[in-house]
Design a protein around this motif. Sequence first.
Motif, PDB file in Angstrom:
ATOM      1  N   ARG A   1      17.979  85.648 103.589  1.00  0.00           N
ATOM      2  CA  ARG A   1      18.679  86.861 104.027  1.00  0.00           C
ATOM      3  C   ARG A   1      18.240  88.097 103.257  1.00  0.00           C
ATOM      4  N   LYS A   2      17.774  87.895 102.014  1.00  0.00           N
ATOM      5  CA  LYS A   2      17.426  89.064 101.199  1.00  0.00           C
ATOM      6  C   LYS A   2      16.051  89.631 101.547  1.00  0.00           C
TER       7      LYS A   2
ATOM      8  N   LYS B   1      15.914  92.608 103.881  1.00  0.00           N
ATOM      9  CA  LYS B   1      16.575  93.755 103.257  1.00  0.00           C
ATOM     10  C   LYS B   1      15.708  94.374 102.171  1.00  0.00           C
ATOM     11  N   ARG B   2      14.788  93.599 101.630  1.00  0.00           N
ATOM     12  CA  ARG B   2      13.948  94.088 100.534  1.00  0.00           C
ATOM     13  C   ARG B   2      12.554  94.492 101.006  1.00  0.00           C
ATOM     14  N   ASP B   3      12.421  94.742 102.279  1.00  0.00           N
ATOM     15  CA  ASP B   3      11.146  95.236 102.812  1.00  0.00           C
ATOM     16  C   ASP B   3      11.029  96.718 102.468  1.00  0.00           C
TER      17      ASP B   3
END
Length: 667
Positions: free
Chosen positions: A395-396, A399-401
Amino acid sequence: MKDLRSLTENEILVLERNNNTCSDWSKVSVVSEFTSESIRNTNFSGNIKLGSFNSVFSFPGGVKKKAGISNATIHNCTIESDSYINQVKNHIANYYIKSNVIIENVDSINTEKKSCFGNGVKVSALNEAGGREISIYNELSAHTAYIMALYRHRPKLIEQLQKLIDGYRDNICSDIGTIETGAKLINCRTIIDTNIGPYAVVEGIYRLENGSINSSKEDPSYFGPGIIAENFVATSGSKVSDGALVSKCFIGQGCELSKQYSAENSVFFANSQGFHGEACSIFAGPYTVTHHKSTLLIAGYFSFMNAGSGSNQSNHMYKLGPIHQGVLERGSKTTSDSYILWPARIGAFSLVMGRHYRNPDTSLLPFSYLIENKDESLLAPAVNLRSVGTIRDARKWPKRDKRKDTKLLDFINFNLLSPFTIQKMLGGKRALKQLKDSCGPTLDYYMYNSVKITNTALERGLKLYNVGIIKFLGNALIKKLEDITFANSEELRKSLAPNTPYGKGEWIDMAGLLVPNERVMALLDDLENGNISDLTMLNQRYESLHINYFDYAWNWCLDVFKQEFGLDFSYVEIDQLLAFIDDWKKSVIDLDNMLYADAQKEFTLNNQTGFGIDGSEETRTMDFEQVRGEFESHPAVQDIRNHIRVKSRLGDDLKERLILCKKRDKP
């Protein structure tokens, strides 16, 4: 620059009065709006072209400085309008400097010879001894690098791809370097044969040589204090700083190398990070992360990987040079002080703990724990499926792109469960069953590719793989029918029909791009036969494969439904679908309950050790809750509970629609 003119006599007088010198003012040409007052204490030589300098730049602390050139030696350069150049200790030679560039307090910037600025440099990734060289260039994608490094068994293909890259490189080679619009070069030492992209920030570097810092206004690159980089290409949004050492490397979009990181003969793709440690001859696919000073990554292929402190691999058990290599498939993790002797191959989303000397191959057993036990490698298949950490990682990543460029080079599929991982689970089930059948069900442990699997771990692995397979297929079925209306069974079957003939069979993780093997082979055939004429067309093919993922994946699911569960959706009955949805719902809830139990372990008394340092047990509990939060209110726990509710509702809704459809079918 267009519409240039020669300097007037009066302009030359003003320039000389302002302590500017030139061996031949006739070689200096300027735009019509040029004014001599903007140039001071500068020596010109060679062919010089100058714009006008009227802008005012804002510096930290609110300091304002007017565009112009001062205290510099400029040789054979074109400097467009509204740039600010000051305090060049040695010289700037053979550069095209575009508008709104800031250059202040640098030693030297020069193009010494005809250069390709890092394009075409051959990087010996994966194999230190060579043989898998990747020719880097400004728009290199992870997928092209994957082909070039790992498809050496098709020499004609590699030859054709190399021709395309050579053609791209030749169009860039020049004896004039470029500093693009909006770039900032401040407090720098030596820059040689290096192109600087739009809005890039280069400050405090020690030396740059034979490289390209590609950048964009939407996603500027940053090269910071103390770094030495040579024979490199960096892309937009990349960050290299704090004493990093880079040699023969490609640095992809959103990547960061910092805190004295050392990288040699390596390629890093989207959002990879390297801090403190060392990389030698690695292929770091998207989201390869290493944060620790004692960590060495060497001669390996990684992606979506997190390397623990002190992680190490080695290929020193050789007699003919360092020829060994290893693969950690997507999503793998290594714990502190882990070690793997290459060659080895670790299955997707696996955890490696301890030291492993026997060249394990667990590629058919994803989501496993590989643990050292009394100098032996012990494998627990599938247990990472029930780890809340695995779900958190999946899931992270989206979001960390950090990539903000409008043009993305790597096409990344973030799905945890996909045809790629599910085909591994199917293969893993077959391998475990075969192991059990061939050796007998009463053994305490089984040996598989140099690792030991206990009887208990084998049985648990079979169950967990089955849960994962059913969960993925059910998710695909529900997603397929979620927004589709059907009045009867005939319409239902039409809705479930494939949209493409492709997708069946083996799937490949092509450095972040999940794609059917048959489509990869078609692309490679076109490339080999000259049907792909340039690298832009090649990147467009990757994009097309990425866009069509869900259609390909559904066709793959249809085949698996038929082969593994006897459900042929061309003739499927509603009762069969209802029964499968019940199985799917149970699998989802069972797996979520395992994740819930795993999360709960993080809140046990043992994990509260060290909290409430000067208080009672009650103080410890209160301190823990203030820092970590209460279990039930933790975001991960709430996500699990919400996931159970959402999936249950989706399953119940589909069942209601299917039951209604069944009623309509009755005469």
